[in-house]
Design a protein around this motif. Structure first.
Motif, mmCIF file in Angstrom:
data_model
loop_
_atom_site.group_PDB
_atom_site.id
_atom_site.type_symbol
_atom_site.label_atom_id
_atom_site.label_comp_id
_atom_site.label_asym_id
_atom_site.label_seq_id
_atom_site.Cartn_x
_atom_site.Cartn_y
_atom_site.Cartn_z
ATOM 1 N N PRO A 140 0.815 -1.219 0.000
ATOM 2 C CA PRO A 140 0.000 0.000 0.000
ATOM 3 C C PRO A 140 0.850 1.272 0.000
ATOM 4 O O PRO A 140 0.590 2.206 -0.769
ATOM 5 C CB PRO A 140 -0.830 -0.128 1.275
ATOM 6 N N GLY A 141 1.867 1.316 0.860
ATOM 7 C CA GLY A 141 2.720 2.499 0.922
ATOM 8 C C GLY A 141 3.545 2.683 -0.331
ATOM 9 O O GLY A 141 3.768 3.811 -0.794
ATOM 10 N N THR A 142 4.022 1.573 -0.898
ATOM 11 C CA THR A 142 4.773 1.644 -2.147
ATOM 12 C C THR A 142 3.878 2.197 -3.259
ATOM 13 O O THR A 142 4.291 3.085 -4.023
ATOM 14 C CB THR A 142 5.296 0.250 -2.529
ATOM 15 N N ALA A 143 2.667 1.691 -3.342
ATOM 16 C CA ALA A 143 1.727 2.187 -4.353
ATOM 17 C C ALA A 143 1.425 3.666 -4.146
ATOM 18 O O ALA A 143 1.363 4.440 -5.115
ATOM 19 C CB ALA A 143 0.443 1.369 -4.314
ATOM 20 N N LEU A 144 1.238 4.067 -2.902
ATOM 21 C CA LEU A 144 0.939 5.471 -2.608
ATOM 22 C C LEU A 144 2.068 6.379 -3.075
ATOM 23 O O LEU A 144 1.824 7.407 -3.718
ATOM 24 C CB LEU A 144 0.700 5.645 -1.102
ATOM 25 N N GLY A 145 3.308 6.007 -2.775
ATOM 26 C CA GLY A 145 4.440 6.818 -3.206
ATOM 27 C C GLY A 145 4.565 6.877 -4.718
ATOM 28 O O GLY A 145 4.823 7.939 -5.301
ATOM 29 N N ILE A 146 4.370 5.724 -5.375
ATOM 30 C CA ILE A 146 4.468 5.657 -6.839
ATOM 31 C C ILE A 146 3.413 6.546 -7.492
ATOM 32 O O ILE A 146 3.696 7.302 -8.425
ATOM 33 C CB ILE A 146 4.321 4.200 -7.309
ATOM 34 N N ILE A 147 2.186 6.472 -6.983
ATOM 35 C CA ILE A 147 1.092 7.253 -7.549
ATOM 36 C C ILE A 147 1.307 8.747 -7.337
ATOM 37 O O ILE A 147 1.095 9.555 -8.244
ATOM 38 C CB ILE A 147 -0.249 6.804 -6.933
ATOM 39 N N CYS A 148 1.745 9.125 -6.132
ATOM 40 C CA CYS A 148 1.858 10.543 -5.797
ATOM 41 C C CYS A 148 2.940 11.261 -6.595
ATOM 42 O O CYS A 148 2.843 12.467 -6.815
ATOM 43 C CB CYS A 148 2.117 10.712 -4.305
ATOM 44 N N CYS A 149 3.976 10.542 -7.028
ATOM 45 C CA CYS A 149 5.022 11.228 -7.804
ATOM 46 C C CYS A 149 5.079 10.759 -9.254
ATOM 47 O O CYS A 149 5.897 11.235 -10.029
ATOM 48 C CB CYS A 149 6.392 11.083 -7.145
ATOM 49 N N GLY A 150 4.197 9.828 -9.641
ATOM 50 C CA GLY A 150 4.087 9.458 -11.039
ATOM 51 C C GLY A 150 5.262 8.673 -11.580
ATOM 52 O O GLY A 150 5.697 8.894 -12.711
ATOM 53 N N ILE A 151 5.776 7.715 -10.803
ATOM 54 C CA ILE A 151 6.855 6.852 -11.301
ATOM 55 C C ILE A 151 6.312 5.988 -12.439
ATOM 56 O O ILE A 151 5.248 5.384 -12.319
ATOM 57 C CB ILE A 151 7.405 5.959 -10.167
ATOM 58 N N MET A 152 7.046 5.929 -13.552
ATOM 59 C CA MET A 152 6.591 5.174 -14.719
ATOM 60 C C MET A 152 7.114 3.739 -14.730
ATOM 61 O O MET A 152 6.447 2.827 -15.207
ATOM 62 C CB MET A 152 7.043 5.876 -16.007
ATOM 63 N N ASN A 153 8.331 3.532 -14.249
ATOM 64 C CA ASN A 153 8.927 2.194 -14.180
ATOM 65 C C ASN A 153 9.498 2.012 -12.788
ATOM 66 O O ASN A 153 10.070 2.944 -12.223
ATOM 67 C CB ASN A 153 10.017 2.021 -15.236
ATOM 68 N N ILE A 154 9.386 0.806 -12.252
ATOM 69 C CA ILE A 154 9.684 0.578 -10.835
ATOM 70 C C ILE A 154 10.931 -0.299 -10.699
ATOM 71 O O ILE A 154 10.855 -1.518 -10.877
ATOM 72 C CB ILE A 154 8.492 -0.090 -10.139
ATOM 73 N N PRO A 155 12.086 0.273 -10.358
ATOM 74 C CA PRO A 155 13.297 -0.529 -10.189
ATOM 75 C C PRO A 155 13.290 -1.285 -8.865
ATOM 76 O O PRO A 155 12.541 -0.938 -7.938
ATOM 77 C CB PRO A 155 14.415 0.525 -10.205
ATOM 78 N N ASP A 156 14.135 -2.311 -8.751
ATOM 79 C CA ASP A 156 14.191 -3.109 -7.528
ATOM 80 C C ASP A 156 14.610 -2.278 -6.321
ATOM 81 O O ASP A 156 14.263 -2.609 -5.181
ATOM 82 C CB ASP A 156 15.168 -4.274 -7.712
ATOM 83 N N GLU A 157 15.384 -1.202 -6.559
ATOM 84 C CA GLU A 157 15.822 -0.350 -5.453
ATOM 85 C C GLU A 157 14.630 0.231 -4.685
ATOM 86 O O GLU A 157 14.742 0.513 -3.487
ATOM 87 C CB GLU A 157 16.709 0.782 -5.974
ATOM 88 N N ILE A 158 13.509 0.398 -5.375
ATOM 89 C CA ILE A 158 12.297 0.894 -4.710
ATOM 90 C C ILE A 158 11.890 -0.053 -3.585
ATOM 91 O O ILE A 158 11.531 0.367 -2.474
ATOM 92 C CB ILE A 158 11.147 1.042 -5.733
ATOM 93 N N PHE A 159 11.961 -1.354 -3.845
ATOM 94 C CA PHE A 159 11.519 -2.333 -2.854
ATOM 95 C C PHE A 159 12.542 -2.500 -1.733
ATOM 96 O O PHE A 159 12.160 -2.747 -0.588
ATOM 97 C CB PHE A 159 11.204 -3.662 -3.543
#
Length: 571
Positions: free
Chosen positions: A468-487
């Protein structure tokens, strides 16, 4: 005159003279407040007389919901009640969820959702989400256009092939996307109208379901090969065409082979991730990082044995390697700390029995003789960490647990398989076999265990801490591709939130009741990372990430229905 949510004045329904469209406020769960509508609102909306005279506050409604919930004797009945509440009154449902997360999460998600999926044909009441059939191939966009909300920001999609540890449930797997997205809202505040659960009906290989008169999907074997891949390609393209390139697509409970293929196939072209691979990896690595404060070691100093080599284990192992690289060791050294056992035994290079698939080969032991059983691997390797993600209930036998306790002062034992009956061992078994010294975590919740006068509260390594928190951050700043470093960043953020008291109480995770704060902290860290590394597409950059995120969150409190225009603000 009051206007409706589209900015239009309510008009009489031509098919029912005298009936005004204000009744939509009672029929639409996004608008309905039930008996909490004030007398003024009832008069303004034209619903006076359609409700009993009493006016209740949301707090009074909340108490009544809790009383109703307690009336049901089993968890499945409680699940059905809660879904019914969601269908009637959205804000009250989410208020109830956030009011007691520890009690509600097991009812709306694991372990109860597994039973709900198995009984889906019997408990289905109201359409929720999209069912897109393989037979819609060539017209997938047209099906997606039928979804009434235009501002969808997050999708959870499954094809039902590997639901939890229950196997192929076909379209009955829809309970998983529905449950996941309810947690997007309940645990991270993402607006429910921005969430869309989708099930792809490509058939089922479960012959019991094919014969089941209650089954609601296509009764043929699963579509595979080129046709299946083309269908998925069309689906991904249709999502972007309908909702935009920044729409987050979470893959959930696909079969092992397809899960890895699609992650590789789509991750560079779409805003997508696989929760079974990457979300599970992040929450488990978070627990491991927190456990280091009890074992006084670094991650690369540990020897990790996995029971199971599917999506979850391979995802965890890969993120462990990335975390060890951050500690300064080489990739070869990091992988040398990892041992994997599947149904055929230890994964070794050129294994004579059954071979090794491509994805498992990266963790195959070099120049090591085959070992047939987990027990023998534990005896030979003497791991400090034992992780189960095999969906084999009881795989961590008494002998294995005792061996872990004899070889380690503080053995780390994670029994992660869901639902509870599939867990590799129980919390009580782990603590008893190690004289209360085990650092234990599980995928499904276990009750506190008292050993030698001390009560231990086993941590639940639930993906809900992460996605949920990962999705919230991605949505709020508009990340287009998600690298492993995010996790990895999400994992380290979660581990840092774990307090000394949590660890003393036996848990390597924060209390479930604090997940909303965990989601917020993860989202803040991800936004900072995204803007620092030029991954964000929302501009200008917010001056204060926390304030920006909080301004976007869903409010479970009732708002007045009296303003001239009712509208939903968009993130």
């Amino acid at each position: 005159m009051m206007m409706d949510r589209l900015g239009q004045r309510p008009t009489k329904d031509e098919s029912s003279p005298g009936l005004v469209r204000g009744i939509d406020y009672l029929r639409n769960p996004q608008l309905n407040k039930g008996l909490a509508f004030t007398i003024e609102e009832r008069m303004s909306l034209g619903i006076h007389g359609l409700l009993p005279a009493v006016v209740r506050t949301q707090e009074e409604q909340l108490k009544l919901c809790k009383l109703n919930l307690e009336r049901y004797p089993d968890d499945l009945s409680k699940y059905i009640y809660l879904i019914g509440l969601l269908d009637r009154n959205e804000k009250l449902f989410y208020r109830l969820l956030e009011d007691d997360l520890e009690k509600m999460m097991p009812l709306v998600y694991t372990p109860t959702v597994g039973l709900a999926c198995q009984k889906f044909g019997m408990i289905y009441r109201r359409p929720r989400g999209l069912f897109i059939s393989f037979h819609d191939k060539g017209h997938v966009y047209d099906v997606i256009r039928n979804w009434p909300e235009h501002n969808v920001r997050a999708i959870v999609v499954t094809d039902g092939e590997r639901i939890l540890g229950l196997g192929d449930l076909g379209v009955q797997g829809m309970g998983i996307p529905i449950g996941k997205l309810s947690l997007y809202t309940g645990l991270a505040g993402i607006k429910p109208q921005q969430c869309l659960p989708i099930t792809l009906d490509v058939g089922t290989d479960n012959q019991m379901l094919q014969r089941d008169p209650m089954y609601m999907g296509h009764r043929h074997a699963r579509i595979t090969g080129k046709d299946y891949d083309e269908f998925l390609d069309e689906f991904m393209e249709a999502v972007v065409q309908r909702f935009g390139q920044s729409t987050l697509i979470q893959f959930e409970d696909f079969g092992n082979k397809n899960a890895f293929r699609f992650l590789t196939r789509y991750r560079e072209r779409y805003c997508m991730f696989n929760d079974d691979i990457q979300g599970t990896a992040a929450v488990v690595v978070a627990g491991l990082l927190a456990s280091l404060r009890l074992t006084n070691t670094k991650l690369h100093e540990n020897t990790i044995v996995f029971q199971g080599a599917g999506e979850a284990s391979l995802g965890i192992a890969s993120l462990c390697v990335l975390a060890m690289l951050k500690e300064g060791v080489s990739e070869k050294e990091a992988k040398n700390r990892i041992w994997m056992v599947d149904s055929l035994g230890l994964i070794v290079q050129d294994r004579p029995k059954g071979g090794v698939t491509t994805h498992k080969s990266q963790f195959a032991r070099q120049n090591h003789k085959p070992v047939d059983t987990l027990a023998e691997v534990v005896r030979q390797v003497k791991p400090t960490v034992l992780i189960g993600a095999s969906a084999i209930g009881g795989a961590f036998t008494q002998d294995i647990l005792v061996e872990m306790g004899e070889n380690n002062k503080r053995p780390v034992i994670f029994a992660l398989s869901n639902p509870t009956i599939k867990a590799e061992c129980t919390a009580e078994e782990a603590y008893s076999a190690t004289q209360g010294r085990a650092i234990f975590a599980s995928g499904s919740p276990f009750k506190p265990v008292t050993y030698d006068g001390k009560t231990l509260y086993p941590g639940q390594g639930n993906n809900s801490y992460i996605f949920p928190g990962t999705a919230l951050g991605i949505i709020c700043c508009g990340i287009m591709n998600i690298p492993d470093e995010i996790f990895l960043l999400a994992a380290t953020t979660l581990a840092d939130i774990v307090t000394a008291d949590d660890l003393r109480n036996g848990s390597v995770y924060p209390p479930i009741k604090n997940i909303k704060n965990c989601s917020l902290q993860i989202a803040i860290k991800l936004m900072d990372y995204a803007y620092t590394n030029s991954l964000a597409t929302v501009h200008p950059k917010p001056n204060n990430y926390e304030e920006f995120i909080k301004a976007q969150l869903y409010d479970t409190n009732y708002s007045s229905s009296l303003p001239e225009v009712y509208h939903f603000p968009d993130i």
